[in-house]
Scaffold this active site. Structure first.
Site, short mmCIF file in Angstrom:
data_model
loop_
_atom_site.label_atom_id
_atom_site.label_comp_id
_atom_site.label_asym_id
_atom_site.label_seq_id
_atom_site.Cartn_x
_atom_site.Cartn_y
_atom_site.Cartn_z
N HIS A 224 -6.00 3.77 0.13
CA HIS A 224 -5.76 4.01 1.56
C HIS A 224 -6.46 5.34 1.84
O HIS A 224 -6.15 6.35 1.19
CB HIS A 224 -4.25 4.07 1.85
CG HIS A 224 -3.87 4.35 3.28
ND1 HIS A 224 -3.00 3.55 3.99
CD2 HIS A 224 -4.22 5.36 4.11
CE1 HIS A 224 -2.82 4.05 5.22
NE2 HIS A 224 -3.55 5.16 5.31
N ASP B 54 0.47 16.68 -1.69
CA ASP B 54 0.14 15.86 -2.86
C ASP B 54 1.22 16.04 -3.92
O ASP B 54 1.68 17.16 -4.17
CB ASP B 54 -1.23 16.27 -3.41
CG ASP B 54 -1.80 15.24 -4.37
OD1 ASP B 54 -2.80 14.60 -4.03
OD2 ASP B 54 -1.21 15.08 -5.47
N HIS C 103 -7.75 8.82 2.41
CA HIS C 103 -7.03 10.09 2.44
C HIS C 103 -8.02 11.23 2.25
O HIS C 103 -8.92 11.16 1.42
CB HIS C 103 -5.92 10.15 1.39
CG HIS C 103 -6.34 9.75 0.02
ND1 HIS C 103 -6.44 8.43 -0.36
CD2 HIS C 103 -6.69 10.48 -1.06
CE1 HIS C 103 -6.83 8.37 -1.62
NE2 HIS C 103 -7.00 9.60 -2.07
N HIS D 73 -4.18 1.53 8.35
CA HIS D 73 -4.79 1.38 7.03
C HIS D 73 -6.31 1.23 7.12
O HIS D 73 -6.82 0.37 7.83
CB HIS D 73 -4.20 0.17 6.29
CG HIS D 73 -4.78 0.02 4.92
ND1 HIS D 73 -4.18 0.55 3.80
CD2 HIS D 73 -5.94 -0.55 4.48
CE1 HIS D 73 -4.93 0.30 2.73
NE2 HIS D 73 -6.01 -0.37 3.13
N CYS E 286 0.85 -1.20 0.00
CA CYS E 286 0.00 0.00 0.00
C CYS E 286 0.89 1.25 0.00
O CYS E 286 1.71 1.45 0.90
CB CYS E 286 -0.92 0.02 1.22
SG CYS E 286 -1.81 1.58 1.40
N CYS F 179 0.55 3.47 3.15
CA CYS F 179 1.16 2.79 4.31
C CYS F 179 2.67 2.92 4.25
O CYS F 179 3.33 3.12 5.28
CB CYS F 179 0.76 1.31 4.37
SG CYS F 179 -0.88 1.01 5.06
N HIS G 93 -8.33 14.99 1.07
CA HIS G 93 -7.66 16.07 0.34
C HIS G 93 -7.98 17.39 1.03
O HIS G 93 -9.15 17.69 1.30
CB HIS G 93 -8.18 16.16 -1.10
CG HIS G 93 -7.85 14.99 -1.98
ND1 HIS G 93 -6.80 15.00 -2.87
CD2 HIS G 93 -8.44 13.78 -2.12
CE1 HIS G 93 -6.76 13.85 -3.52
NE2 HIS G 93 -7.75 13.08 -3.09
N ASN H 190 -12.51 11.03 -2.10
CA ASN H 190 -12.95 10.37 -3.32
C ASN H 190 -13.21 8.90 -3.01
O ASN H 190 -12.41 8.25 -2.32
CB ASN H 190 -11.89 10.49 -4.42
CG ASN H 190 -11.81 11.90 -4.98
OD1 ASN H 190 -12.83 12.56 -5.14
ND2 ASN H 190 -10.60 12.37 -5.25
#
Ligand code: 5GP
Ligand code: ZN
Length: 118
Positions: free
Chosen positions: A100, A30, A102, A46, A4, A7, A104, A89
């Protein structure tokens, strides 16, 4: 050893520009920013995505939101005249590309539209 990507970033195996860390979260820039401020807040533990979140994940979700605010404050966009956008998303239609969880954090300029990234 995990395959991952996030991770591995959390573990420090893959370099990232970390901007904020807590016991439960890591926030890093990003690699392909969509706005002047574009940071990803991830849980150290995770979780696949926002659709995989369970009620017992509530505390780490709150930690992610608090981390996002800290990122925005550090970037100078948290004041009442500024602001930022938070996006999760989920799935291919939303172009989720890294499995994983996240969050934004987008900002640093007036964002276009209500729902687009920038
Ligand atoms: P998603 O499309 O899944 O919502 O968001 C994944 C984000 O991860 C994308 O905005 C992409 O630019 C970012 N990303 C992908 N690989 C890396 C990487 O290796 N390092 C960093 N810092 N960001 C990445
Ligand atoms: Zn992971």
């Amino acid at each position: 050893m995990t395959d991952c990507l996030f991770c591995r970033i959390v573990a420090g195996d893959i370099p990232s520009e970390t901007v904020h860390e807590t016991e439960t979260t890591v926030a890093f820039k990003d690699i392909n920013p969509a706005a002047p401020l574009h940071v990803l807040v991830v849980p150290r533990r995770h979780i696949d995505d926002a659709a995989a979140v369970a009620p017992e994940d509530g505390p780490v979700l709150a930690d992610m939101l608090v981390a996002a605010r800290a990122v925005a404050e550090a970037a100078g966009v948290a004041g009442p005249d500024r602001g930022y956008r938070l996006i999760f998303n989920v799935g291919p239609d939303a172009m989720n590309s890294v499995p994983h969880l996240h969050l934004h954090v987008l900002g640093g300029e007036p964002l276009k539209g209500h729902f687009a990234a920038a």
